[in-house]
Design a protein around this motif. Structure first.
Motif, PDB file in Angstrom:
ATOM      1  N   PRO A 482     -50.712 -39.726 -47.868  1.00  0.00           N
ATOM      2  CA  PRO A 482     -50.499 -39.939 -46.434  1.00  0.00           C
ATOM      3  C   PRO A 482     -50.695 -41.404 -46.049  1.00  0.00           C
ATOM      4  O   PRO A 482     -51.603 -42.088 -46.549  1.00  0.00           O
ATOM      5  N   GLN A 483     -49.847 -41.862 -45.116  1.00  0.00           N
ATOM      6  CA  GLN A 483     -49.830 -43.283 -44.780  1.00  0.00           C
ATOM      7  C   GLN A 483     -50.067 -43.513 -43.284  1.00  0.00           C
ATOM      8  O   GLN A 483     -51.064 -44.113 -42.894  1.00  0.00           O
ATOM      9  N   VAL A 484     -49.161 -43.048 -42.434  1.00  0.00           N
ATOM     10  CA  VAL A 484     -49.208 -43.320 -40.994  1.00  0.00           C
ATOM     11  C   VAL A 484     -48.795 -42.058 -40.246  1.00  0.00           C
ATOM     12  O   VAL A 484     -47.943 -41.291 -40.718  1.00  0.00           O
ATOM     13  N   ALA A 485     -49.406 -41.845 -39.070  1.00  0.00           N
ATOM     14  CA  ALA A 485     -49.040 -40.710 -38.223  1.00  0.00           C
ATOM     15  C   ALA A 485     -48.772 -41.194 -36.803  1.00  0.00           C
ATOM     16  O   ALA A 485     -49.420 -42.120 -36.308  1.00  0.00           O
ATOM     17  N   LEU A 486     -47.806 -40.553 -36.156  1.00  0.00           N
ATOM     18  CA  LEU A 486     -47.536 -40.741 -34.732  1.00  0.00           C
ATOM     19  C   LEU A 486     -47.764 -39.393 -34.046  1.00  0.00           C
ATOM     20  O   LEU A 486     -47.298 -38.354 -34.532  1.00  0.00           O
ATOM     21  N   ALA A 487     -48.471 -39.398 -32.915  1.00  0.00           N
ATOM     22  CA  ALA A 487     -48.808 -38.153 -32.218  1.00  0.00           C
ATOM     23  C   ALA A 487     -47.807 -37.881 -31.107  1.00  0.00           C
ATOM     24  O   ALA A 487     -47.361 -38.798 -30.410  1.00  0.00           O
ATOM     25  N   GLN A 488     -47.454 -36.612 -30.962  1.00  0.00           N
ATOM     26  CA  GLN A 488     -46.647 -36.153 -29.827  1.00  0.00           C
ATOM     27  C   GLN A 488     -47.423 -35.022 -29.151  1.00  0.00           C
ATOM     28  O   GLN A 488     -47.619 -33.958 -29.739  1.00  0.00           O
ATOM     29  N   ILE A 489     -47.879 -35.258 -27.925  1.00  0.00           N
ATOM     30  CA  ILE A 489     -48.778 -34.334 -27.247  1.00  0.00           C
ATOM     31  C   ILE A 489     -48.208 -33.962 -25.884  1.00  0.00           C
ATOM     32  O   ILE A 489     -47.859 -34.839 -25.085  1.00  0.00           O
ATOM     33  N   ILE A 490     -48.094 -32.660 -25.641  1.00  0.00           N
ATOM     34  CA  ILE A 490     -47.727 -32.152 -24.321  1.00  0.00           C
ATOM     35  C   ILE A 490     -48.946 -31.419 -23.767  1.00  0.00           C
ATOM     36  O   ILE A 490     -49.450 -30.479 -24.382  1.00  0.00           O
ATOM     37  N   LEU A 491     -49.434 -31.877 -22.610  1.00  0.00           N
ATOM     38  CA  LEU A 491     -50.562 -31.242 -21.956  1.00  0.00           C
ATOM     39  C   LEU A 491     -50.075 -30.361 -20.816  1.00  0.00           C
ATOM     40  O   LEU A 491     -49.101 -30.702 -20.142  1.00  0.00           O
ATOM     41  N   PRO A 492     -50.736 -29.237 -20.579  1.00  0.00           N
ATOM     42  CA  PRO A 492     -50.445 -28.512 -19.347  1.00  0.00           C
ATOM     43  C   PRO A 492     -50.839 -29.367 -18.152  1.00  0.00           C
ATOM     44  O   PRO A 492     -51.658 -30.283 -18.260  1.00  0.00           O
ATOM     45  N   ARG A 493     -50.287 -29.071 -17.000  1.00  0.00           N
ATOM     46  CA  ARG A 493     -50.549 -29.896 -15.820  1.00  0.00           C
ATOM     47  C   ARG A 493     -52.032 -29.822 -15.461  1.00  0.00           C
ATOM     48  O   ARG A 493     -52.602 -28.739 -15.324  1.00  0.00           O
ATOM     49  N   GLU A 531     -47.296 -25.990 -21.243  1.00  0.00           N
ATOM     50  CA  GLU A 531     -48.384 -25.510 -22.088  1.00  0.00           C
ATOM     51  C   GLU A 531     -48.733 -26.577 -23.118  1.00  0.00           C
ATOM     52  O   GLU A 531     -47.975 -27.528 -23.337  1.00  0.00           O
ATOM     53  N   LEU A 532     -49.886 -26.395 -23.760  1.00  0.00           N
ATOM     54  CA  LEU A 532     -50.333 -27.339 -24.769  1.00  0.00           C
ATOM     55  C   LEU A 532     -49.453 -27.258 -26.016  1.00  0.00           C
ATOM     56  O   LEU A 532     -49.269 -26.178 -26.586  1.00  0.00           O
ATOM     57  N   THR A 533     -48.929 -28.396 -26.436  1.00  0.00           N
ATOM     58  CA  THR A 533     -48.160 -28.516 -27.672  1.00  0.00           C
ATOM     59  C   THR A 533     -48.594 -29.799 -28.360  1.00  0.00           C
ATOM     60  O   THR A 533     -48.647 -30.855 -27.722  1.00  0.00           O
TER      61      THR A 533
END
Length: 724
Positions: A482-493, A531-533
């Motif tokens: 593993p080298q690098v990670a990018l996060a994609q986050i969806i929060l509920p309101r 919703e949380l994703t």
């Protein structure tokens, strides 16, 4: 149907005591819009103290004794954090935990009970067990009964403390040992002149009942030390015992004394509104609380009676409304077990005993437990009167699963991919078909993948850990670092304060997992949605040729590093049909990284991680890419506890049938066989290894703590899967 209201307040329940359990039930029936509810407890269940003597006597199983907090939280829409609270920062509004970062609160309530651990008595911690917390005592008692039955220990027990609790437990243990065919030798050691907490006449009745059970009652006697041989008394005499149980009063949990909470003898001072003195953001109830205006003995009846007031006051405090007061009754009916199915009832100084009273106690106790088990089905939101064709059918289907159970079916995905005409690039060595794309970057092989999960637990920290482990699975399966990670986050309101808290939890978990794997989080993207994703795009470096799905050979052996069954258990959990301990054990395993397993399997001929398309679907990918067939030993495939039974009951993920259609398996159609099509989240690595190396690799995996197994072999094509 309206969009969910935004979240603006965090309410944290610390401890799964009786009051909080009842609050969770009431919350599920009438939640406060905009409030996020959290329960923190050391385990997924909480024993009901009223049935403990009956459990020790053998009248109730452990399952009948336990309140399933996971199911209650699912019903209440609350998140469950399985951990120990160890401190509080009232200025910052933080609850400190033993194994993870602090949890923020706007309002919090303590219901952590008491302990019978006699820490100041020399030798107690090493040689004895307290009657509370109940989990440790129950486990130690069952071990002791087994040792006595096997002739490995004498049936001798010493109980330190001659109050009602010690008396009940002494007679319960005597009854159970006698039922096992042993002749019990049980001694109760009490420092005062008699049984505390009851009138003299009731004490005399209980003393006679102990004598009838063959229990020796030593009064005006104090324990000086506990040894491996029993209890040394003041004056030098001793009581020989193979098991020593502490029941000498109610002790507060030691960590409370390390806080700035207002305490009396270690118990939290509260007002008539159940609020902690001088702190309107905190509440306390049950045995851990001290109501200075109305002091009462430690008894479960007060905790049960306080539940409606606590429920109303938490809602009122969060909504800015007036609070109710609570005044505990002066006296109450005491029902005391006498070992067998006989009980003594006492109130206002009057006492009677008999079998009918045990039946009354049993009826009260089982009714309480049923109220926490048989949770009502709450009405669904109203549907529009007119909808497009097909909408009703989809709404009537099973609710959409979380995790990999929410994926698009493999057939639909393959149809879409087949219509693509990607741009040819000389630096793109492999694309769709393997777990990750392989790029040639200046002669260095780099792999890249992306994955995200629709939330299936309401705990952002745990969800992020599992999502990170899940995304890394593709990198590990390719034999890359593993080298690098990018996060994609969806929060509920939610409000900005809750956004910050939630993102802090997500990034703390992700940083921990990726950092331990040697990968840096280089940024990402966040937004709000329904919703949380949580998802991650991850790159890795392959120091040798990447491990593909096309290198399998006839005669190779299949190794799986992790059990299957996550889809079934998560689907059943949504329906409140899964046992909480099974859910927690599975989530704990899903959150554990597999980098060491990947290193052990780095010389595999082929490898993949088992995720959304199930074990059969991912194995079929290897078979088709390599032109081989597979024979699976169904009995050898590890399965998560509870999964097979839930499959037999008809619980399946929404992706189960598409998976089954896409990768048929030849063999018996049993519940265990159906789990081959169960979509997995953060599933195991499926490695194809040379037969001569399989046992050594398996031994290394087991030493590392993985639930790994050799599950089958490969043969000549055509591509198909057969069970043996």
């Amino acid at each position: 149907m309206h969009a969910p209201l935004p979240l603006t307040r965090d309410i944290v329940l610390i401890g799964g005591g009786h009051t909080h359990a009842l609050v969770l039930r009431k919350w599920g029936m009438a939640p406060l819009p905009g409030a996020r509810l959290t329960l923190i407890n050391p385990g997924p269940t909480a024993p009901y103290s009223g049935m403990l003597p009956g459990h020790i006597a053998g009248h109730y199983t452990r399952d009948e004794l336990d309140i399933d907090l996971i199911r209650l939280c699912r019903f209440a829409g609350a998140r469950m954090i399985v951990d120990h609270a160890v401190g509080i920062d009232r200025k910052q509004g933080l609850i400190h935990l033993n194994a993870r970062p602090p949890v923020a609160y706007d309002l919090a309530s303590f219901d952590i009970g008491i302990t019978a651990q006699m820490e100041r008595l020399p030798g107690f911690a090493k040689h004895a067990v307290g009657a509370k917390p109940l989990d440790a005592y129950s486990e130690r008692w069952q071990q002791f009964r087994a040792q006595v039955a096997a002739g490995q220990a004498p049936p001798s027990v010493a109980v330190i403390g001659g109050g009602v609790a010690g008396v009940e437990l002494s007679m319960a243990m005597a009854h159970a040992l006698r039922a096992d065919g042993a002749t019990p030798q049980i001694t109760v050691i009490e420092g005062s002149e008699g049984i505390g907490g009851v009138p003299p006449a009731t004490g005399r009745r209980l003393t006679r009942a102990m004598a009838d059970q063959g229990v020796t009652f030593l009064t005006n006697t104090r324990a000086q030390e506990v040894t491996s041989q029993g209890v040394v008394l003041e004056g030098g005499s001793s009581v020989q015992a193979a098991l020593v149980v502490g029941a000498a009063g109610a002790y507060p949990h030691g960590w409370l004394a390390m806080t700035d909470l207002p305490l009396t003898d270690g118990f939290i001072n509260i007002s008539d509104t159940l609020q902690v003195q001088d702190d309107p953001a905190l509440f306390a109830c049950g045995d851990c609380a001290h109501m200075a205006a109305h002091p009462r003995p430690k008894a479960g009846v007060f905790a049960v009676r306080a539940a409606p007031v606590l429920f109303d006051n938490l809602r009122a405090a969060a909504a800015g409304a007036p609070l109710r007061t609570f005044k505990p009754q002066r006296d109450y009916l005491k029902l005391i077990s006498l070992g067998g199915k006989v009980a003594l009832a006492e109130k206002l100084g009057l006492a009677v005993s008999g079998k009918l009273l045990w039946r009354l106690k049993n009826r009260i106790d089982t009714k309480f437990m049923r109220s926490l088990e048989e949770l009502p089905d709450m009405p669904a939101p109203d549907r529009p009167a007119v909808m497009a064709q097909g909408v009703t059918q989809m709404l009537d289907d099973k609710p959409l699963c979380g995790g990999c159970g929410a994926k698009v079916g493999s057939d639909v995905l393959q149809q879409s991919l087949s219509r693509l005409k990607p741009l040819a690039r000389p630096d793109l060595l492999t694309g769709a078909g393997d777990d990750a794309a392989v790029l040639d970057i200046g002669g260095q092989r780099q792999v890249i993948t992306t994955d995200h999960l629709r939330g299936f637990v309401d705990d952002p920290y745990l969800m992020a850990r599992i999502a990170a482990v899940h995304a890394l699975g593709d990198i590990w399966a390719m034999g890359a670092r593993p080298q690098v990670a990018l996060a994609q986050i969806i929060l509920p309101r939610m409000s900005p304060a809750l956004q910050a808290r939630t993102l802090d939890e997500v990034m703390a978990a992700a940083t921990d997992v990726f950092g331990a794997a040697g990968a840096a989080i280089a940024g990402g993207h966040s937004s709000m949605g329904a919703e949380l994703t949580i998802g991650f795009t991850v790159t890795g470096l392959a120091e040798t040729e990447p491990v593909l799905t096309s290198g399998a050979r006839p005669g190779d052996v299949l190794i799986l590093t992790r059990p299957i069954g996550t889809g079934v258990i998560l689907a059943a959990d949504m329906a409140r049909a899964a046992k909480g301990r099974h859910v927690v054990a599975m989530l704990d395993r899903m959150a554990q990284p597999q980098g060491d397993a990947a290193h052990t399997l780095r010389n595999a001929h082929a490898m993949t991680d088992v995720t959304g398309f199930g074990l059969a679907g991912h194995l079929m990918t290897i078979c088709r890419a390599s032109g081989v067939s597979a024979t699976l030993d169904l009995a050898a495939i590890p399965v998560y506890a509870g999964a097979e039974g839930l499959a037999e009951q008809g619980h399946h993920s929404t992706l189960f049938q598409p998976n089954r259609d896409a990768a048929p398996v030849f063999g018996p159609d049993s519940p265990r066989a159906q789990l081959l099509h169960d979509p997995q989240t953060a599933g195991g690595l499926l490695a194809v290894v040379p037969a001569g190396q399989a046992q050594a690799m398996l031994a290394d995996l087991l030493t590392q703590g993985h639930d790994a197994a050799i599950i089958g072999t490969l043969g000549e094509g055509p591509a198909q899967i057969t069970l043996c």
